[in-house]
Design a protein around this motif. Structure first.
Motif, PDB file in Angstrom:
ATOM      1  N   THR A  39       2.105 -17.459 -63.066  1.00  0.00           N
ATOM      2  CA  THR A  39       1.157 -16.402 -63.349  1.00  0.00           C
ATOM      3  C   THR A  39      -0.169 -16.726 -62.677  1.00  0.00           C
ATOM      4  OG1 THR A  39       2.146 -15.842 -65.482  1.00  0.00           O
ATOM      5  CG2 THR A  39      -0.148 -15.260 -65.085  1.00  0.00           C
ATOM      6  N   THR A  42       0.680 -16.571 -58.641  1.00  0.00           N
ATOM      7  CA  THR A  42       0.622 -15.464 -58.051  1.00  0.00           C
ATOM      8  C   THR A  42      -0.936 -14.819 -58.123  1.00  0.00           C
ATOM      9  OG1 THR A  42       1.044 -14.570 -60.225  1.00  0.00           O
ATOM     10  CG2 THR A  42       2.934 -14.806 -58.637  1.00  0.00           C
ATOM     11  N   ALA A  43      -1.702 -15.147 -59.114  1.00  0.00           N
ATOM     12  CA  ALA A  43      -3.136 -14.949 -59.037  1.00  0.00           C
ATOM     13  C   ALA A  43      -3.851 -15.360 -58.022  1.00  0.00           C
ATOM     14  CB  ALA A  43      -3.645 -14.940 -60.683  1.00  0.00           C
ATOM     15  N   TYR A  44      -3.710 -16.671 -57.916  1.00  0.00           N
ATOM     16  CA  TYR A  44      -4.425 -17.282 -56.733  1.00  0.00           C
ATOM     17  C   TYR A  44      -3.835 -16.749 -55.440  1.00  0.00           C
ATOM     18  CZ  TYR A  44      -5.689 -21.264 -53.759  1.00  0.00           C
ATOM     19  OH  TYR A  44      -5.923 -21.970 -52.686  1.00  0.00           O
ATOM     20  N   ARG A  47      -5.376 -13.225 -54.541  1.00  0.00           N
ATOM     21  CA  ARG A  47      -6.871 -13.349 -54.376  1.00  0.00           C
ATOM     22  C   ARG A  47      -6.877 -14.147 -53.052  1.00  0.00           C
ATOM     23  NH1 ARG A  47     -11.107 -14.406 -53.715  1.00  0.00           N
ATOM     24  NH2 ARG A  47     -13.325 -14.556 -54.883  1.00  0.00           N
ATOM     25  N   THR A  86      -0.269  -7.946 -53.056  1.00  0.00           N
ATOM     26  CA  THR A  86       0.447  -8.436 -54.307  1.00  0.00           C
ATOM     27  C   THR A  86       1.213  -9.640 -53.767  1.00  0.00           C
ATOM     28  OG1 THR A  86       0.751  -5.840 -54.920  1.00  0.00           O
ATOM     29  CG2 THR A  86       2.065  -7.788 -55.783  1.00  0.00           C
ATOM     30  N   ALA A  95       0.964 -10.698 -59.286  1.00  0.00           N
ATOM     31  CA  ALA A  95      -0.490 -10.305 -59.291  1.00  0.00           C
ATOM     32  C   ALA A  95      -1.010  -9.446 -58.120  1.00  0.00           C
ATOM     33  CB  ALA A  95      -1.296 -11.630 -59.618  1.00  0.00           C
ATOM     34  N   ALA A  97      -4.404  -8.120 -56.015  1.00  0.00           N
ATOM     35  CA  ALA A  97      -5.991  -8.228 -55.795  1.00  0.00           C
ATOM     36  C   ALA A  97      -6.305  -7.117 -54.737  1.00  0.00           C
ATOM     37  CB  ALA A  97      -6.340  -9.668 -55.136  1.00  0.00           C
ATOM     38  N   LEU A 107      -9.023  -9.186 -58.666  1.00  0.00           N
ATOM     39  CA  LEU A 107      -7.663  -9.104 -59.298  1.00  0.00           C
ATOM     40  C   LEU A 107      -7.562  -8.159 -60.247  1.00  0.00           C
ATOM     41  CD1 LEU A 107      -7.091 -12.880 -60.212  1.00  0.00           C
ATOM     42  CD2 LEU A 107      -5.639 -11.626 -58.646  1.00  0.00           C
ATOM     43  N   TRP A 110      -4.639  -8.121 -65.980  1.00  0.00           N
ATOM     44  CA  TRP A 110      -3.339  -8.575 -66.382  1.00  0.00           C
ATOM     45  C   TRP A 110      -2.948  -7.694 -67.547  1.00  0.00           C
ATOM     46  CZ3 TRP A 110      -4.094 -14.600 -66.276  1.00  0.00           C
ATOM     47  CH2 TRP A 110      -4.135 -14.831 -64.921  1.00  0.00           C
TER      48      TRP A 110
END
Length: 112
Positions: A39, A42-44, A47, A86, A95, A97, A107, A110
């Motif tokens: 999680t 994927t967010a990092y 972004r 994505t 994730a 952005a 982002l 969630w």
């Protein structure tokens, strides 16, 4: 000799089955850290790749250079129309952005 070859042929399916069960058990035991790391990863990734693509103007294929070591399992998908990127680890996490003028890449919220 023929008897030994037959024995080896019969044991391989059992070895493969034991390894699959062992892998499943380990994945179940470590599921929380795996989901947590994917999680965050994927967010990092979303972004960073969004900023690379829509702020710096670089092609998406060049953006993986900005990733940390160990992020090889994170895949990127670009949506030029929505100005979003994505990042996903298949079957585990994803994730997105989006580029917002004046804010840069933000982002998406969630789901909980």
């Amino acid at each position: 000799m023929a008897r030994r070859t037959g024995y080896k042929r019969r044991i391989w399916p059992s070895v493969v089955l034991v390894l699959l069960v062992l892998g499943g058990v380990l994945a179940w035991i470590y599921r929380e850290p795996i989901v947590g790391y994917t999680t965050v990863g994927t967010a990092y990734g979303a972004r960073t790749a969004c900023s690379c693509r829509y702020v710096a103007g670089r092609p998406l294929g060049d953006c993986k250079k900005d990733f940390e070591p160990g992020m090889e399992v994170v895949f990127l998908r670009d949506d030029e129309e929505a100005k979003s990127v994505t990042a996903s680890v298949p079957l585990i996490a994803s994730a997105t952005a989006r580029y917002r003028k004046g804010y840069g890449c933000v982002l998406d919220p969630w789901d909980k």
